[in-house]
Design a protein around this motif. Structure first.
Motif, PDB file in Angstrom:
ATOM      1  N   PRO A 128     -12.361  -9.591 -10.587  1.00 33.42           N
ATOM      2  CA  PRO A 128     -12.514  -9.003  -9.251  1.00 33.42           C
ATOM      3  C   PRO A 128     -11.336  -8.142  -8.798  1.00 33.42           C
ATOM      4  N   TYR A 129     -10.103  -8.547  -9.146  1.00 29.71           N
ATOM      5  CA  TYR A 129      -8.949  -7.755  -8.729  1.00 29.71           C
ATOM      6  C   TYR A 129      -8.938  -6.414  -9.447  1.00 29.71           C
ATOM      7  N   ALA A 159     -13.430  -1.660  -0.690  1.00 34.31           N
ATOM      8  CA  ALA A 159     -13.033  -2.353  -1.932  1.00 34.31           C
ATOM      9  C   ALA A 159     -12.688  -3.812  -1.603  1.00 34.31           C
ATOM     10  N   GLN A 170     -15.900  -5.953  -1.125  1.00 37.48           N
ATOM     11  CA  GLN A 170     -16.523  -6.310  -2.396  1.00 37.48           C
ATOM     12  C   GLN A 170     -15.667  -7.308  -3.155  1.00 37.48           C
ATOM     13  N   TYR A 171     -14.350  -7.185  -3.036  1.00 39.29           N
ATOM     14  CA  TYR A 171     -13.454  -8.163  -3.675  1.00 39.29           C
ATOM     15  C   TYR A 171     -13.702  -9.552  -3.092  1.00 39.29           C
ATOM     16  N   PHE A 198       1.139   9.520  -8.683  1.00 30.74           N
ATOM     17  CA  PHE A 198       0.599   8.166  -8.584  1.00 30.74           C
ATOM     18  C   PHE A 198      -0.295   7.860  -9.778  1.00 30.74           C
ATOM     19  N   ASN A 235       0.846  -1.187   0.000  1.00 26.50           N
ATOM     20  CA  ASN A 235       0.000   0.000   0.000  1.00 26.50           C
ATOM     21  C   ASN A 235       0.883   1.239   0.000  1.00 26.50           C
ATOM     22  N   PRO A 236       1.624   1.461  -1.099  1.00 30.06           N
ATOM     23  CA  PRO A 236       2.587   2.565  -1.124  1.00 30.06           C
ATOM     24  C   PRO A 236       1.911   3.937  -1.075  1.00 30.06           C
ATOM     25  N   ILE A 237       0.657   4.009  -1.502  1.00 26.71           N
ATOM     26  CA  ILE A 237      -0.001   5.315  -1.575  1.00 26.71           C
ATOM     27  C   ILE A 237      -0.460   5.774  -0.194  1.00 26.71           C
ATOM     28  N   ASN A 238      -1.167   4.925   0.525  1.00 24.48           N
ATOM     29  CA  ASN A 238      -1.696   5.341   1.821  1.00 24.48           C
ATOM     30  C   ASN A 238      -0.937   4.770   3.010  1.00 24.48           C
ATOM     31  N   LYS A 276      -8.300  12.218  -2.164  1.00 27.19           N
ATOM     32  CA  LYS A 276      -7.000  12.893  -2.168  1.00 27.19           C
ATOM     33  C   LYS A 276      -6.852  13.882  -3.332  1.00 27.19           C
ATOM     34  N   PRO A 297      -1.986  -7.243  -3.880  1.00 30.25           N
ATOM     35  CA  PRO A 297      -2.572  -6.527  -2.741  1.00 30.25           C
ATOM     36  C   PRO A 297      -3.823  -5.765  -3.129  1.00 30.25           C
ATOM     37  N   ILE A 298      -4.805  -5.777  -2.218  1.00 26.51           N
ATOM     38  CA  ILE A 298      -6.018  -4.974  -2.389  1.00 26.51           C
ATOM     39  C   ILE A 298      -6.146  -4.085  -1.157  1.00 26.51           C
ATOM     40  N   CYS A 299      -6.360  -2.805  -1.375  1.00 27.24           N
ATOM     41  CA  CYS A 299      -6.433  -1.826  -0.280  1.00 27.24           C
ATOM     42  C   CYS A 299      -7.805  -1.164  -0.244  1.00 27.24           C
ATOM     43  N   GLU A 300      -8.064  -0.466   0.865  1.00 29.01           N
ATOM     44  CA  GLU A 300      -9.366   0.184   1.127  1.00 29.01           C
ATOM     45  C   GLU A 300     -10.405  -0.866   1.518  1.00 29.01           C
ATOM     46  N   ARG A 318     -12.051   0.590  -7.938  1.00 27.88           N
ATOM     47  CA  ARG A 318     -12.705   1.207  -6.778  1.00 27.88           C
ATOM     48  C   ARG A 318     -11.682   1.957  -5.938  1.00 27.88           C
ATOM     49  N   PHE A 319     -10.483   1.384  -5.805  1.00 28.13           N
ATOM     50  CA  PHE A 319      -9.415   2.047  -5.051  1.00 28.13           C
ATOM     51  C   PHE A 319      -9.072   3.396  -5.682  1.00 28.13           C
TER      52      PHE A 319
END
Lengths: 233, 224
Positions: free
Chosen positions: B88-89, A70, A73-74, B133, A49-52, B104, A64-67, B95-96
């Motif tokens: 799904p990924y 999200a 739902q994944y 980003f 999670n390099p962004i947050n 942001k 990786p899945i973040c948030e 969504r992210f």
């Protein structure tokens, strides 16, 4: 799924990480929990999670899945067999997502505001705001549950998880400020729902003990009084 | 089929634009109801009592609010011209990025526009970090959705118009073509894409509106 590896990067006190615990439990997915130290974040977390640079992160097939929303739902989509987390009807899904956005953008912001509010008057305003938010969600509960135990009906689902993860921190705010927020008289639906939620099979073994959470919160807020009282997330 | 689709919006709301684009991309017929937010209609208040905001999509009498929620509803209800990927990924990544955009990117760019002095400088630094980003994410792609416009493009799309309006009003460069070549190209490609280019609100009206907002913000900060 043969050969699939599921890892969750989280902290025991994070309500957002708790969402992931519960969702994977609903789906009976086996996973490895990696307890992160937010003062000394692991290389894996910083790379995932390099962004947050926050928890939770779900890592599945090394991706990786973040948030947390999200991630929920994944989980529903990657493990599509029952029980479902989101409803199947698009309108009901939209209603669930709407209330999830309200809970995260409004209610949670107001709950954080209690910790950072200054003075007796400031605290009172912040606490009243949380109560007003809960009253709004009480009405949503009746509409969504239609008289059944949970927002999602007979079993727990998306909205139950999204709101339920904050129950421990609501308790913390109540104890630290000597007030009732989740009031059985004003919010009978939510009060009854909260008890059932905490007893649910996918919740009771992963929900942090609320008094341990209180001790933790007392320690954190005393050590850093100027810290904007964010739940570690 | 007897579908009734109504969109409650204002002429300038960037969040409502997301819905206009989605409906038109999918070829869905709908009726527009323009709202005056200083005099909200009883229907608006009935359909979105919690936030009292636009956009609201009303489909066969049932209202949905929150623009990203509406986008997903549209994608799930009308399957042609899919906005979200199937995998799904990839969906989770979309969504992210949409959330990153709202939380942001839009926030920092708004701060560059509305703040002055040190706060504006800090907002510019934050904006640059955020856009880097997005620049990274654009590698090898024409749109965030790939070859076609998708959910993330619609979520971020208002920037393709607003950034140049803000730059003109405050006299600052926010997106330097040399520093952010891919994001800059995306802004051009998106702004000029069919359907998108036909639905921008009138630029001169936008400049007047946002100049007035900036003047009001400066006035209230200097009188406090």
């Amino acid at each position: 799924m043969a050969g699939s590896e599921v890892k969750v990067l989280g902290t025991w006190a994070s309500p957002f990480a708790l969402r992931v615990h519960i969702a994977l439990g609903i789906k009976s997915v086996k996973y490895e929990w990696v307890e992160e130290n937010l003062e000394a974040k692991s290389q894996l977390l910083l790379e995932s999670n390099p962004i947050n640079k926050q928890v939770p992160v779900l890592i599945h097939h090394h991706k990786p899945i973040c948030e947390s929303l999200a991630i929920l739902q994944y989980i529903d989509e990657a493990w599509p067999s029952a029980p479902s987390i989101l409803p199947s009807d698009p309108h009901h899904r939209a209603v669930a997502r709407f209330w999830a956005a309200y809970i995260d953008h409004k209610l949670f912001t107001w709950l954080k505001g209690v910790a950072s509010a200054e003075g007796a008057e400031g605290k009172k305003v912040a606490l009243d705001q949380v109560r007003e938010g809960l009253v709004v969600v009480e009405a949503a509960f009746w509409k969504c549950s239609k008289g059944r135990d949970f927002f999602s009906g007979a079993g727990i689902g998306y909205l139950d998880i999204v709101l339920g993860c904050f129950l421990g921190w609501l308790y913390v705010a109540e104890k630290r400020n000597d007030v009732k927020l989740l009031d059985e008289e004003k919010m009978p639906g939510l009060a009854a729902w909260a008890i059932k939620f905490c007893q649910h099979g996918a919740v009771k073994d992963v929900m942090p003990d609320k008094d341990e959470l209180l001790d933790y919160a007392n320690m954190v807020f005393q050590a850093m009084p100027k810290l904007n009282g964010q739940c570690p997330s | 089929m007897g579908e009734e689709v109504k969109l409650f919006r204002t002429w300038s709301s960037p969040f409502a634009l997301r819905i206009v684009w989605a409906l038109k991309i999918k070829g869905i017929e709908y009726e527009t109801v323009f709202e005056d937010l200083s005099n909200k209609s009883p229907l608006l208040l009935q359909y979105n009592p919690v936030h009292k905001k636009v956009p609201i999509l009303v489909h066969n009498g049932r209202p949905i609010a929150e623009s990203l929620v509406i986008l997903e509803y549209i994608d799930e209800t009308w399957k042609q011209g899919p906005l979200l990927p199937k995998d799904p990924y990839e969906r989770a990544m979309a969504r992210f990025w949409a959330k990153f955009g709202d939380d942001k990117v839009l926030t920092s760019i708004w701060s560059v526009f509305i703040k002055q002095g040190k706060e504006q400088e800090e907002a510019l630094v934050a904006t640059m970090e955020n856009l880097k980003f997005l620049e990274e994410e654009m590698k090898g792609k024409k749109f965030f959705g790939g070859e076609r416009i998708g959910y993330v493009d619609l979520a971020l799309g208002c920037l393709a118009n607003l950034i140049s309006i803000f730059e003109e009003i405050v006299g600052l460069k926010i997106v330097d073509e040399e520093k952010l070549p891919l994001f800059y190209s995306w802004m051009q490609n998106f702004a000029e894409a069919p359907i998108i280019r036909d639905n921008w609100p009138p630029r001169d009206k936008m400049i007047v509106k946002f100049q007035a907002l900036l003047d009001a913000a400066i006035a209230s900060s200097s009188s406090s």
